[in-house]
Scaffold this motif. Structure first.
Motif, PDB file in Angstrom:
ATOM      1  N   LEU A 143       0.853  -1.180   0.000  1.00 47.72           N
ATOM      2  CA  LEU A 143       0.000   0.000   0.000  1.00 47.72           C
ATOM      3  C   LEU A 143       0.896   1.239   0.000  1.00 47.72           C
ATOM      4  O   LEU A 143       1.751   1.380   0.881  1.00 47.72           O
ATOM      5  N   PRO A 144       0.750   2.110  -0.991  1.00 49.22           N
ATOM      6  CA  PRO A 144       1.659   3.252  -1.131  1.00 49.22           C
ATOM      7  C   PRO A 144       1.594   4.214   0.041  1.00 49.22           C
ATOM      8  O   PRO A 144       0.579   4.294   0.766  1.00 49.22           O
ATOM      9  N   ALA A 145       2.667   4.956   0.193  1.00 51.22           N
ATOM     10  CA  ALA A 145       2.799   5.892   1.308  1.00 51.22           C
ATOM     11  C   ALA A 145       1.909   7.113   1.115  1.00 51.22           C
ATOM     12  O   ALA A 145       1.481   7.445   0.011  1.00 51.22           O
ATOM     13  N   GLY A 146       1.652   7.773   2.250  1.00 54.02           N
ATOM     14  CA  GLY A 146       0.902   9.022   2.206  1.00 54.02           C
ATOM     15  C   GLY A 146      -0.592   8.861   2.234  1.00 54.02           C
ATOM     16  O   GLY A 146      -1.330   9.847   2.082  1.00 54.02           O
ATOM     17  N   GLU A 147      -1.081   7.637   2.390  1.00 54.24           N
ATOM     18  CA  GLU A 147      -2.521   7.387   2.365  1.00 54.24           C
ATOM     19  C   GLU A 147      -2.915   6.497   3.540  1.00 54.24           C
ATOM     20  O   GLU A 147      -2.120   5.708   4.045  1.00 54.24           O
ATOM     21  N   ASN A 148      -4.173   6.620   3.949  1.00 54.69           N
ATOM     22  CA  ASN A 148      -4.800   5.622   4.796  1.00 54.69           C
ATOM     23  C   ASN A 148      -5.728   4.801   3.915  1.00 54.69           C
ATOM     24  O   ASN A 148      -6.544   5.351   3.177  1.00 54.69           O
ATOM     25  N   TRP A 149      -5.581   3.483   3.977  1.00 54.83           N
ATOM     26  CA  TRP A 149      -6.310   2.592   3.085  1.00 54.83           C
ATOM     27  C   TRP A 149      -7.329   1.762   3.879  1.00 54.83           C
ATOM     28  O   TRP A 149      -7.043   1.326   4.986  1.00 54.83           O
ATOM     29  N   VAL A 150      -8.487   1.543   3.279  1.00 51.20           N
ATOM     30  CA  VAL A 150      -9.544   0.762   3.915  1.00 51.20           C
ATOM     31  C   VAL A 150      -9.723  -0.545   3.156  1.00 51.20           C
ATOM     32  O   VAL A 150      -9.897  -0.546   1.925  1.00 51.20           O
ATOM     33  N   HIS A 151      -9.678  -1.657   3.872  1.00 52.79           N
ATOM     34  CA  HIS A 151      -9.909  -2.971   3.274  1.00 52.79           C
ATOM     35  C   HIS A 151     -11.378  -3.083   2.885  1.00 52.79           C
ATOM     36  O   HIS A 151     -12.269  -2.868   3.709  1.00 52.79           O
ATOM     37  N   LEU A 152     -11.621  -3.410   1.630  1.00 53.22           N
ATOM     38  CA  LEU A 152     -12.979  -3.343   1.083  1.00 53.22           C
ATOM     39  C   LEU A 152     -13.959  -4.231   1.833  1.00 53.22           C
ATOM     40  O   LEU A 152     -15.105  -3.839   2.088  1.00 53.22           O
ATOM     41  N   TRP A 153     -13.535  -5.431   2.211  1.00 48.62           N
ATOM     42  CA  TRP A 153     -14.486  -6.416   2.719  1.00 48.62           C
ATOM     43  C   TRP A 153     -14.664  -6.346   4.233  1.00 48.62           C
ATOM     44  O   TRP A 153     -15.747  -6.662   4.739  1.00 48.62           O
ATOM     45  N   SER A 154     -13.638  -5.933   4.948  1.00 50.03           N
ATOM     46  CA  SER A 154     -13.736  -5.898   6.410  1.00 50.03           C
ATOM     47  C   SER A 154     -13.940  -4.496   6.956  1.00 50.03           C
ATOM     48  O   SER A 154     -14.381  -4.336   8.102  1.00 50.03           O
ATOM     49  N   GLY A 155     -13.600  -3.490   6.177  1.00 51.17           N
ATOM     50  CA  GLY A 155     -13.652  -2.121   6.666  1.00 51.17           C
ATOM     51  C   GLY A 155     -12.479  -1.754   7.549  1.00 51.17           C
ATOM     52  O   GLY A 155     -12.394  -0.624   8.043  1.00 51.17           O
ATOM     53  N   LYS A 156     -11.532  -2.673   7.716  1.00 54.44           N
ATOM     54  CA  LYS A 156     -10.368  -2.407   8.556  1.00 54.44           C
ATOM     55  C   LYS A 156      -9.443  -1.416   7.861  1.00 54.44           C
ATOM     56  O   LYS A 156      -9.235  -1.471   6.659  1.00 54.44           O
ATOM     57  N   LYS A 157      -8.869  -0.480   8.651  1.00 48.14           N
ATOM     58  CA  LYS A 157      -7.963   0.526   8.101  1.00 48.14           C
ATOM     59  C   LYS A 157      -6.519   0.038   8.155  1.00 48.14           C
ATOM     60  O   LYS A 157      -6.089  -0.564   9.133  1.00 48.14           O
ATOM     61  N   PHE A 158      -5.800   0.323   7.070  1.00 45.04           N
ATOM     62  CA  PHE A 158      -4.401  -0.070   6.941  1.00 45.04           C
ATOM     63  C   PHE A 158      -3.561   1.162   6.655  1.00 45.04           C
ATOM     64  O   PHE A 158      -3.984   2.076   5.944  1.00 45.04           O
ATOM     65  N   THR A 159      -2.348   1.161   7.194  1.00 42.81           N
ATOM     66  CA  THR A 159      -1.380   2.202   6.840  1.00 42.81           C
ATOM     67  C   THR A 159      -0.556   1.721   5.653  1.00 42.81           C
ATOM     68  O   THR A 159      -0.697   0.583   5.190  1.00 42.81           O
ATOM     69  N   SER A 160       0.326   2.578   5.159  1.00 43.05           N
ATOM     70  CA  SER A 160       1.139   2.214   4.010  1.00 43.05           C
ATOM     71  C   SER A 160       2.157   1.147   4.401  1.00 43.05           C
ATOM     72  O   SER A 160       2.455   0.927   5.572  1.00 43.05           O
ATOM     73  N   GLY A 161       2.698   0.479   3.369  1.00 39.44           N
ATOM     74  CA  GLY A 161       3.711  -0.538   3.583  1.00 39.44           C
ATOM     75  C   GLY A 161       3.253  -1.897   3.103  1.00 39.44           C
ATOM     76  O   GLY A 161       2.210  -2.044   2.458  1.00 39.44           O
ATOM     77  N   TRP A 162       4.066  -2.902   3.419  1.00 41.25           N
ATOM     78  CA  TRP A 162       3.774  -4.266   3.010  1.00 41.25           C
ATOM     79  C   TRP A 162       2.878  -4.957   4.037  1.00 41.25           C
ATOM     80  O   TRP A 162       3.070  -4.808   5.240  1.00 41.25           O
ATOM     81  N   HIS A 163       1.904  -5.723   3.523  1.00 36.82           N
ATOM     82  CA  HIS A 163       0.964  -6.411   4.402  1.00 36.82           C
ATOM     83  C   HIS A 163       0.648  -7.786   3.826  1.00 36.82           C
ATOM     84  O   HIS A 163       0.590  -7.964   2.607  1.00 36.82           O
TER      85      HIS A 163
END
Length: 683
Positions: A623-643
Motif C-alpha cells: 500500500l503506497p505511502a501518504g494514504e490511509n487505506w480501507v480494506h474493502l471487505w472488512s472495513g479495517k484501516k491499513f497504513t502504508s507498507g507491506w501487508h
C-alpha cells in the motif's frame, strides 16, 4: 526545447535538460545497413531472421546546426561516399520530431542508440504480457499470435513450438507498439509500421532498430510520467466513454447455439447481474483439432440460432444486449467468399490473380484487402453494418488482424512487410466506420490486435487468448500486465476472457482458477466470460451451483461499482488516463513500485491486488505511502507498507482511500456481493 549541440568530436541531442543521444566519432550513435529478411509464418506465428549485406557507421559530422545534422561515413576529404544520413529536428504541437534518412536508397536498416542509465525504468511497448518494466530485454515489434505457454522452459511451450512454432516467447504479442516511456520523463515513439526492435539490454544505451530507409521518431517530454501518458493519449486519439450497459454487470459468453438462452436464464436465476449475452457462434460452428471454432461466414446462422431475431428482442426487453463475432478473413467454403472474390475484395497471390489463402488450421481463408477503399466500404457496410448492427447486435469481438503474410499482393501495391503491422489499425478503422455509419455510440466492439493509432478507433481492448491456468507468462496474471502496459500508450480500457481461453494437452480449468478470474473481472471496466476453445472439456461458470453463485456475486460487485467506472471513463475522455494504472504513475517517488505488475490502481481511489497463484488464500501486497487505506471487505484501516492480507473466495485483496469521495459507494460493495438480488441494470 529539443536541439543538437555541436562538440569538437561529435554532438549531443538535448531534450530540454536531458541529453538523449551522444554521437562521437569513436562511438557513433547510428548504424545503417542493407539487410535481407527471411520471414516464415505458420498460422499467425512468425520466425524472422535477417542477413546484413553491408554495414556502415556514419560518424564524421559534416555540419551541425541546432535543428539539422549531416553525418558522413568516409573520413579524410569530407566527401560523401554515398552512405551519409541526415538528421532533422522539428517542433510539433506538444512534441518533437526527429527524422533520420539515409542518402543511399538501398539502405533499409537504421539503428539508433539513445543514452540510458543503469537504474532507468522503461515501460510501454504496446500490450506486453510478461513484463511491465521493459529494461533488460529486447522487444521485436511485429504483431502475431502471442503463442501458447510463452515460456521456453515449460513443456507446454516446447510442445507448441514443435507444432507450428506456436509456443511464443515473452515478447510475442497481438499488439506490440514501438512506443516506450522512461522514468527520466520522456517518451519515444517510432512513427512507422515496418519491423522494429526496441532493445533495452545494455546498461548505458537503448538501441532502436528499424527496417526502412527512413526512421521517424516522435519525442515527448513532461514533468512526470503521468503527464506523458496523457500526451500520448492525445497524440494517438482518445477513446469515447464506455456506454453504461457495458460497465454494469457481466457479459455472459456462451457458444451453445439456441441452448445458450436457457443457460442464460440459469445465470439470471442465480442472481447474476447480466448486461449482455455474447454468442460468438451466432455465425455457426466448425469443429477442428484445436477445439470448437467458428464458421467464418459473417451473417446469422439460422440453423444454430433458429429464432435469433426474436430472441434479441426478448433480451432487449430485459435490458440485456446481444453480442457476436467477426474477423477480417472469409472461409473458402463460406457463401460470402464468392462475393468477396468477384468484387475484388481479397488479397491476391504474387504471380496470378487468384485469392491468397491462409491456413487457419484445417480450413483456408481469403484475406480481405483493406488497402482498397472500396473493400473497406464493402466490409463496413455490407458485412458489419447490415449483417450485424442492423440485425440487432450491440457489440462484437473483432478478432484477429495479426496474420497478414508477407508473400501476397495488395491492392495499393504496398510492401506487405510494411503493411503487416498496419493491418490491425485498418481493421479497427473498418469496424469504426461501420459503427459511425449508423450513428451508434452505444455499440462496443473489442479487439486483441493493435497498432499505433488503433486507440482512436477501437473502443475496448481484450487481452487475447490466455491459457486456463496460473502460469507466469500465459496465465491469469498476464492480463494485468497487458492492461497496464497498453494503458500507458493511450488505451484507456482493457478487459479479458474471464475464465481464460486456451485449453490444450490436458491443461484444463480448475474451480480455483475460475473463481479467482471472476474476482479479477469484477474490478476491470468490462466483465465478460468465455467458454474457451474446448468448452466440453472444461468447467463453465454454470457447471455447478458453487461456481455459479460465486460468479453471480462478483457480477453484482461489478454492477455496484459502475458509478465509479462511469466517473473514470468520463475522465479518460478528458485526460486520456487509463482506468487500470501502475502504481508508479501516482507514486513516482516510491521505490517499491517501479517494477510492480501484479497489483494496480483502479483510478486514483482504489487499489486491486488479485490472487493470481493457485490455491492461495492470502497474499503479500503493498500500500503506497501518504494514504490511509480501507480494506474493502472488512472495513479495517491499513497504513502504508507491506501487508499479508487474507483472501478467501469472494474477497480479493482490494483497498480504497479513506478520504475518497466514493468511500460510501465502496463500502456498499460488500452488501451488493452478498445480496441475491440482481439489482437494477445500470443505465
Amino acid at each position: 526545447m529539443a536541439e543538437f549541440r555541436a562538440l569538437d568530436n561529435g554532438f549531443d541531442l538535448m531534450l530540454g535538460q536531458l541529453c538523449l543521444l551522444s554521437h562521437r566519432e569513436k562511438s557513433p550513435a547510428f548504424t545503417i545497413a542493407i539487410g535481407d529478411e527471411d520471414v516464415e509464418m505458420v498460422r499467425g506465428n512468425f520466425k524472422i531472421a535477417d542477413t546484413l549485406k553491408s554495414v556502415y557507421s556514419p560518424y564524421i559530422v559534416q555540419n551541425c546546426e541546432a535543428q539539422r545534422v549531416t553525418l558522413l561515413n568516409k573520413a579524410g576529404s569530407g566527401e560523401d561516399d554515398g552512405q551519409s544520413i541526415i538528421l532533422q529536428l522539428e517542433q510539433q504541437d506538444g512534441y518533437f520530431t526527429l527524422n533520420i534518412k539515409a542518402s543511399n536508397p538501398e539502405i533499409n536498416r537504421i539503428v539508433m542508440s539513445l543514452n540510458a542509465l543503469e537504474n532507468e525504468h522503461i515501460y510501454g511497448g504496446g500490450e506486453q504480457m510478461s513484463y511491465l518494466n521493459l529494461r533488460g530485454r529486447n522487444f521485436p515489434i511485429w504483431t502475431s499470435e502471442p503463442g501458447v505457454g510463452r515460456d521456453k522452459s515449460t513443456e507446454l511451450t516446447k510442445i507448441m513450438d514443435a507444432d507450428g512454432m506456436a509456443g511464443g516467447d515473452y515478447w510475442t504479442s497481438n499488439y506490440p507498439q514501438p512506443t516506450f516511456i522512461s522514468d527520466r520523463h520522456y517518451a519515444c515513439h517510432i512513427d512507422g509500421t515496418a519491423y522494429a526492435e526496441m532493445d533495452f539490454t545494455s546498461r548505458d544505451s537503448h538501441k532502436i532498430t528499424y527496417w526502412n530507409n527512413e526512421l521517424n521518431i516522435k519525442l515527448f517530454m513532461g514533468e512526470n510520467q503521468l503527464s506523458i501518458v496523457g500526451q500520448l493519449a492525445q497524440y494517438f486519439g482518445r477513446q469515447p466513454a464506455l456506454p453504461n450497459w457495458a460497465i454494469g454487470g457481466a457479459i455472459i459468453g456462451l457458444k451453445d447455439g439456441d441452448n445458450s438462452f436457457a443457460r442464460l436464464e440459469k445465470f439470471a436465476d442465480a442472481g447474476t447481474a447480466i448486461s449482455g449475452l455474447w454468442c460468438e457462434d451466432w455465425v455457426g460452428i466448425r469443429q477442428t483439432d484445436f477445439g470448437r471454432r467458428l464458421f467464418w461466414n459473417w451473417s446469422w446462422n439460422e440453423a444454430r440460432y433458429p429464432d435469433l431475431p426474436n430472441r434479441i428482442k426478448e433480451l432487449a426487453e430485459k435490458n440485456i444486449r446481444f453480442l457476436g463475432y467477426v474477423n477480417p478473413y472469409i472461409a473458402v467454403d463460406a457463401a460470402q467468399f464468392a462475393e468477396a472474390k468477384s468484387g475484388g475484395h481479397l488479397a491476391l497471390n504474387l504471380h496470378d490473380d487468384e485469392p491468397y489463402l491462409v491456413d487457419f488450421g484445417q480450413f483456408d481463408c481469403g484475406v480481405v484487402d483493406f488497402t482498397r477503399p472500396e473493400t473497406q466500404k464493402w466490409f463496413a457496410e455490407e458485412i458489419i453494418a447490415k449483417q450485424m448492427i442492423d440485425f440487432g447486435l450491440s457489440g462484437w469481438m473483432a478478432d484477429f488482424g495479426e496474420y497478414l503474410p508477407i508473400d501476397l499482393r495488395l491492392h495499393d501495391g504496398s510492401d506487405p512487410m510494411e503493411a503487416h503491422n498496419l493491418w490491425p489499425l485498418l481493421w479497427a478503422k473498418v469496424n469504426d466506420m461501420a459503427v459511425k455509419s449508423r450513428g451508434r455510440d452505444d455499440i462496443v466492439f473489442f479487439m486483441r490486435a493493435g497498432a499505433s493509432g488503433v486507440q482512436a478507433h477501437c473502443p475496448l481492448l481484450w487481452a487475447g487468448d490466455q491459457c486456463v491456468d496460473f502460469s507466469r507468462h500465459d496465465g491469469i496474471g498476464t492480463v494485468i500486465t497487458a492492461a497496464l502496459s497498453a494503458g500507458l500508450v493511450g488505451n484507456a480500457y482493457s478487459h479479458h476472457d474471464v475464465g481464460g481461453y486456451t485449453s490444450l494437452h490436458g491443461n484444463i480449468r480448475t474451480a480455483d482458477l475460475m473463481k479467482r478470474w471472476a474476482e479479477l473481472g469484477a474490478f476491470t471496466p468490462v466483465m465478460r466470460s468465455h467458454e474457451g476453445n474446448r468448452p466440453d472439456d472444461n468447467l463453465q461458470y454454470d457447471s455447478n451451483d458453487d461456481l455459479l453463485s460465486h460468479f453471480a456475486a462478483m457480477s453484482r460487485v461489478h454492477l455496484a461499482l459502475a458509478p465509479y467506472v462511469r466517473f473514470m471513463s468520463d475522465q479518460a475522455v478528458k485526460d486520456g488516463l487509463p482506468l487500470q494504472r501502475p502504481l508508479f504513475l501516482h507514486y513516482p517517488d516510491d521505490s517499491e513500485v517501479g517494477d510492480m505488475q501484479d497489483q494496480y490502481l483502479y483510478g486514483t481511489d482504489m487499489l486491486v491486488a488479485p490472487i493470481i497463484e493457485a490455491d492461495q488464500f492470502s497474499r503479500k501486497l503493498y500500500l503506497p505511502a501518504g494514504e490511509n487505506w480501507v480494506h474493502l471487505w472488512s472495513g479495517k484501516k491499513f497504513t502504508s507498507g507491506w501487508h499479508d492480507v487474507a483472501s478467501p473466495y469472494g474477497e480479493p485483496p482490494v483497498f480504497y482511500k479513506e478520504n475518497s469521495t466514493f468511500s460510501q459507494l465502496f463500502a456498499g460493495l460488500c452488501s451488493a456481493r452478498n445480496s441475491e438480488n440482481q439489482g437494477e441494470k445500470y443505465g
